[in-house]
Enzyme design. Structure first.
Site, PDB file in Angstrom:
ATOM      1  N   LYS A 149       5.125  -7.913  -0.181  1.00  0.00           N
ATOM      2  CA  LYS A 149       5.238  -6.783   0.746  1.00  0.00           C
ATOM      3  C   LYS A 149       5.304  -7.291   2.192  1.00  0.00           C
ATOM      4  O   LYS A 149       6.096  -6.801   3.000  1.00  0.00           O
ATOM      5  CB  LYS A 149       4.060  -5.819   0.556  1.00  0.00           C
ATOM      6  CG  LYS A 149       4.204  -5.011  -0.726  1.00  0.00           C
ATOM      7  CD  LYS A 149       2.946  -4.289  -1.137  1.00  0.00           C
ATOM      8  CE  LYS A 149       3.143  -3.714  -2.549  1.00  0.00           C
ATOM      9  NZ  LYS A 149       1.964  -3.093  -3.121  1.00  0.00           N
ATOM     10  N   ASP A 162       2.511   4.942  -0.080  1.00  0.00           N
ATOM     11  CA  ASP A 162       2.593   4.771  -1.539  1.00  0.00           C
ATOM     12  C   ASP A 162       2.896   6.106  -2.234  1.00  0.00           C
ATOM     13  O   ASP A 162       3.267   6.133  -3.403  1.00  0.00           O
ATOM     14  CB  ASP A 162       1.251   4.248  -2.082  1.00  0.00           C
ATOM     15  CG  ASP A 162       1.275   2.739  -2.311  1.00  0.00           C
ATOM     16  OD1 ASP A 162       2.370   2.200  -2.538  1.00  0.00           O
ATOM     17  OD2 ASP A 162       0.193   2.121  -2.291  1.00  0.00           O
ATOM     18  N   GLN A 206      -4.027  -2.019  -1.801  1.00  0.00           N
ATOM     19  CA  GLN A 206      -3.533  -2.600  -3.051  1.00  0.00           C
ATOM     20  C   GLN A 206      -4.461  -2.263  -4.217  1.00  0.00           C
ATOM     21  O   GLN A 206      -5.665  -2.516  -4.157  1.00  0.00           O
ATOM     22  CB  GLN A 206      -3.386  -4.125  -2.883  1.00  0.00           C
ATOM     23  CG  GLN A 206      -2.754  -4.831  -4.054  1.00  0.00           C
ATOM     24  CD  GLN A 206      -1.295  -4.415  -4.286  1.00  0.00           C
ATOM     25  OE1 GLN A 206      -0.508  -4.282  -3.348  1.00  0.00           O
ATOM     26  NE2 GLN A 206      -0.944  -4.188  -5.534  1.00  0.00           N
TER      27      GLN A 206
END
Ligand code: NDP
Length: 281
Positions: A52, A119, A96
């Site tokens: 990322k 997300d 995460q």
């Protein structure tokens, strides 16, 4: 012989489009930043986080790294999120997953501002998707829509069967296909006659987490097959939830693993981050 949907090339094209857009925004004095929080040092998570950050660097998004030790308390993590929510220079926040066992993932997801939830996991964004309003969409299913569109595969009026009903893939996938005017069937582990239902699909999207589970017996001649699964086998090679070898001769188009759905997830995250900056700063 089926058409291989090249996720690697499509993802690279989208990243280049985003890079150009970010450059133009920078020329107007606007910059974009993504905060990436990792708690503990799970090796798989570290690889995802690194990928990322690399994507951010390529596109020109500032990536801010928060590497918190495994022993971090839930309160400390929530305080970190609160601080990032308040920071006008941060446009996207990503925590995460999975988190260590002593943390409540749902609570953490809810704490991220929906405006920075790149997300697309916050219930407010999930709700917006359900009623067809603007919000952030979970990156993997959003990436699959891009794969289909950019491969000129029509969705309208087609029967799409989604196998898997997880919150991050199966459910949002079904909603997005509905938005594209497909007729959608969702299957899961309690579905009866899975094979027969899958065989009716014009577009079969598989996200079950079982290596090579879907073979040619589940696929209609000429179907489009999208394989979300990713597994590393004992001999080190990667495979999906679909048995590529037996299915690809029957399918009209199919995603490979690796190089299909996988590369799209990070590029849609980058897309969401740029959108967050454009919408809310
Ligand atoms: P989950 O484990 O959260 O969900 C799996 C789903 O599949 C569940 O809904 C489950 O049903 C269903 N299922 C399991 N076994 C069967 C079966 N035998 N028949 C029918 N349905 C079944 O997985 P995810 O959705 O998170 O991920 C799925 C796969 O995609 C994994 O391999 C994962 O690694 C991969 N993945 C890849 C990404 C990428 O970027 N390429 C991103 C995210 C995931 P039930 O609800 O009844 O339990």
């Amino acid at each position: 012989m089926s058409f291989i949907i090249d996720g690697k090339t499509i993802a690279a094209t989208i990243k280049d489009e985003l890079r150009q857009e970010v450059e133009l925004l920078k020329a107007q004095g606007k910059s974009c930043a993504l905060a990436v929080i990792q708690v503990g040092n799970d090796p798989a998570s570290s690889v995802y986080v690194r990928n990322k950050k690399n994507a951010c660097n390529y596109i020109g998004i500032t990536s801010l790294s928060y590497e918190l030790p495994e022993e971090t308390t839930e309160e400390e993590l929530l305080a970190c999120i609160d601080q990032l929510n308040e920071d006008p220079n941060v446009h996207g926040i990503l925590c995460q997953l999975p988190l260590p066992r002593h943390m409540d993932e749902n609570k953490v997801i809810r704490r991220i501002s929906p405006k920075k939830d790149v997300d697309g996991f916050h219930p407010e964004n999930v709700g917006a998707l359900t009623i067809g309003q603007e919000g952030f969409v979970s990156c993997t299913p959003a990436g699959i829509i891009q794969l289909l569109k950019r491969s000129n595969i029509p969705m309208e009026g087609k029967h799409c069967v989604v196998v898997g009903r997880s919150n991050i893939v199966g459910k949002p996938m079904a909603l997005l296909m509905l938005q594209e005017n497909a007729t959608v069937t969702v299957c899961h582990s309690r579905t009866q006659n899975l094979k027969e239902i899958c065989k009716e699909a014009d577009i079969l999207i598989v996200a079950i987490g079982k290596p090579q589970f879907i073979n040619e017996e589940y696929v209609k001649d000429g179907a489009v097959v999208i394989d979300v699964g990713i597994h590393r086998m004992e001999d080190g090679h990667l495979c999906g939830d679909v048995d590529f070898e037996s299915v690809s001769p029957k399918a009209s188009a199919i995603t490979p693993v690796p190089g299909g759905v996988g590369p799209m997830t990070i590029c849609m995250l980058m897309h969401n981050c740029v959108e967050a900056m454009k919408r809310f700063s």
